[in-house]
Design an enzyme around this catalytic site. Structure first.
Site, PDB file in Angstrom:
ATOM      1  CG  HIS A 180     -93.670  -6.799  84.540  1.00  0.00           C
ATOM      2  ND1 HIS A 180     -93.944  -5.712  83.729  1.00  0.00           N
ATOM      3  CD2 HIS A 180     -93.069  -6.282  85.647  1.00  0.00           C
ATOM      4  CE1 HIS A 180     -93.539  -4.611  84.306  1.00  0.00           C
ATOM      5  NE2 HIS A 180     -93.003  -4.915  85.474  1.00  0.00           N
ATOM      6  CB  SER A 219     -91.547  -1.968  85.745  1.00  0.00           C
ATOM      7  OG  SER A 219     -92.894  -1.938  86.131  1.00  0.00           O
ATOM      8  CG  ASP A 256     -96.050  -6.783  81.109  1.00  0.00           C
ATOM      9  OD1 ASP A 256     -96.645  -7.168  82.125  1.00  0.00           O
ATOM     10  OD2 ASP A 256     -95.075  -6.005  81.152  1.00  0.00           O
TER      11      ASP A 256
END
Length: 496
Positions: A456, A214, A427
């Protein structure tokens, strides 16, 4: 120029600007002393015996552009490679995301999920990025009422609500300026990239291999911009696109609408199990009844802001969908939101540090939006759906930031070795177009996509052998796929 067109133009400009950057400095960002490890604080879990985790602190400049100035400390953790000396490939720095996520325990928790060949090959090194966890944590105090319980409705509808929303953003920025003080300009991703290289130098390693998830993908891309010749093997998972943070937040908010629609349809397909209706429209109406009820009458500090945070969290991982649907039904049945409450309290000390660091880092990384941008984008999103989830719009506060950065954090480099990017096809937190955009700044990169997946976090997270084997071969043997890789995902979740 429309905002989508401006984003496209910005992406092209970033690619061109990156190509023209001078070669990143290869001189070591060496610390004054090597890292010395000892026992870890109780917040760091212990790995299974015989392995052990050890922790240390590294002194680094507050501002790497003024290395003789004030200094701060960065907390570091390490679990050594479990294989033989011949198997060892060096260090693998890891970052769990954010901005603001604590990496100190992540060296243990993520390592436990990595393929055995990776655990045998690498010392897994975690660290709390500056401003987060135990690395000179930043505080923004009350953050303009962000921690009020119940919080005000985070989706403004109408001019008075929009003005109140902007006022809360200004108050948040003011609180950060008041409480963060001298730290405010120096908690950028670029400065953290220099800290990463200092960790490498302190450990006596010639290269930094890295796994960033991320926000960690943004951090890895920033490291390649400054230290391309120091990059070993790099995996960027669930990739944040190379846009300004505010533009990314807007893109994410639209992806969350698509994901919520998928959740409504999935819940309707299991109507007998959840009792929320047999059509997506019926489930949506049940969802809105819950939100309207909590807006009119919050329960034990749980109102619309807390509800939207719970929905935001649940939409990002399909294993949480069943709990969200059960929580909606529970509220409609007995009026209690207990099933919707997240497992961790939002107002705890770790959450406060995380939320502060999140805004401070985003606003230090590049320019913020204007107040007009914010209102215009909210209105456009509400035309798509009157009840969006705007929880992820953290960079809106940058419109009122007290320390405007002089430049954007540079990302990527043509001099970096091949990097592997990983993405889930659906996602909603880091949409796949972010990976496609970032690869343009990383020549030679390959994209590993988990098709038919809606969550995710992919590598050593989704339990997909195609993904995990591809990434392990790259990290351990340096095997770069000849082309992009597409793996078959699990589809929508099954219901117990």
């Amino acid at each position: 120029m429309t905002r989508p067109a401006r984003r496209t133009a910005l992406l092209c400009a970033l690619a061109a600007a990156t190509a023209l950057l001078p070669a990143a400095p290869v001189r070591a960002a060496e610390p004054r002393s090597p890292l010395r490890f000892t026992d870890c604080p109780d917040s760091v879990p212990r790995p299974a015996a015989p392995e052990r985790v050890e922790c240390g602190r590294l002194s680094v400049p507050l501002d790497w552009h003024r290395p003789r100035g004030p200094r701060i400390e960065v907390a570091v953790s390490r679990v050594r490679a479990s294989g033989t000396p011949a198997e060892r490939r060096g260090i693998l720095l890891v970052n769990p995301g954010g901005p603001g996520g604590s990496g100190l325990p992540y060296a243990v928790t993520k390592r436990a999920k990595l393929p055995e060949s990776v655990r045998r090959a690498y010392d897994v090194v975690g660290f709390d990025p500056r401003g987060a966890g135990q690395s000179t944590p930043v505080s923004c105090g009350p953050m303009g009422g962000l921690f009020d319980s119940p919080g005000s409705d985070p989706v403004p509808a109408g001019a008075p609500a929009e003005r109140a929303y902007l006022s809360s953003l200004r108050a948040l920025a003011d609180d950060c300026a008041t409480h963060a003080g001298r730290l405010l300009p120096h908690l950028s991703t670029e400065q953290t990239a220099y800290d990463m290289d200092a960790i490498r130098g302190a450990l006596g390693e010639p290269r930094t291999s890295f796994l960033g998830v991320s926000y960690g993908s943004w951090l890895g891309a920033a490291y390649t911009a400054r230290f391309p010749h120091r990059v070993g093997r790099m995996v960027l998972d669930s990739v944040v696109g190379p846009w300004d943070w505010y533009d990314f937040d807007v893109i994410q908010s639209r992806a969350l609408l698509r994901q919520r629609g998928t959740f409504f349809a999935w819940t309707a397909d299991h109507g007998e199990r959840f009792g929320l209706g047999g059509t997506p429209g019926a489930v949506r109406e049940a969802y809105l009844r819950v939100r309207r009820g909590l807006t009119a009458r919050p329960v034990a500090g749980f109102g619309p802001a807390e509800f939207d945070r719970a929905v935001y969290r649940a939409l990002g991982r399909t294993e949480r969908w069943e709990g969200l649907a059960d929580g909606l039904r529970g509220y409609l049945t007995d009026g209690a939101p207990d099933g919707l409450r997240p497992a961790t309290a939002f107002d705890g000390p770790d959450s406060r540090t995380y939320e502060s660091a999140n805004r401070v880092v985003k606003c230090a990384d590049g320019p913020g939006p204007s107040a007009r941008d914010i209102v215009t984008d909210i209105r456009r999103t509400r035309r798509l759906d009157p009840h969006p989830v705007l929880t992820g719009m953290e960079a809106s506060a940058c419109a009122y930031w007290h320390h405007r950065p002089g430049h954007r954090t540079p990302l990527g480099s043509p001099d970096a070795p091949p990097v592997l990017l990983v993405a889930s096809a659906h996602d909603p937190v880091t949409p796949v177009e972010g990976a496609r955009g970032l690869r343009r700044l990383l020549p030679g990169a390959r994209l590993v996509t988990l098709d038919n997946d809606y969550s995710h976090g992919v590598f050593a997270s989704r339990g997909n052998a195609c993904v995990d084997d591809t990434l392990a071969a790259y990290l351990v043997r340096g095997t770069v796929p000849s082309a992009d890789v597409r793996c078959t995902g699990p589809g929508l979740p099954t219901v117990r």
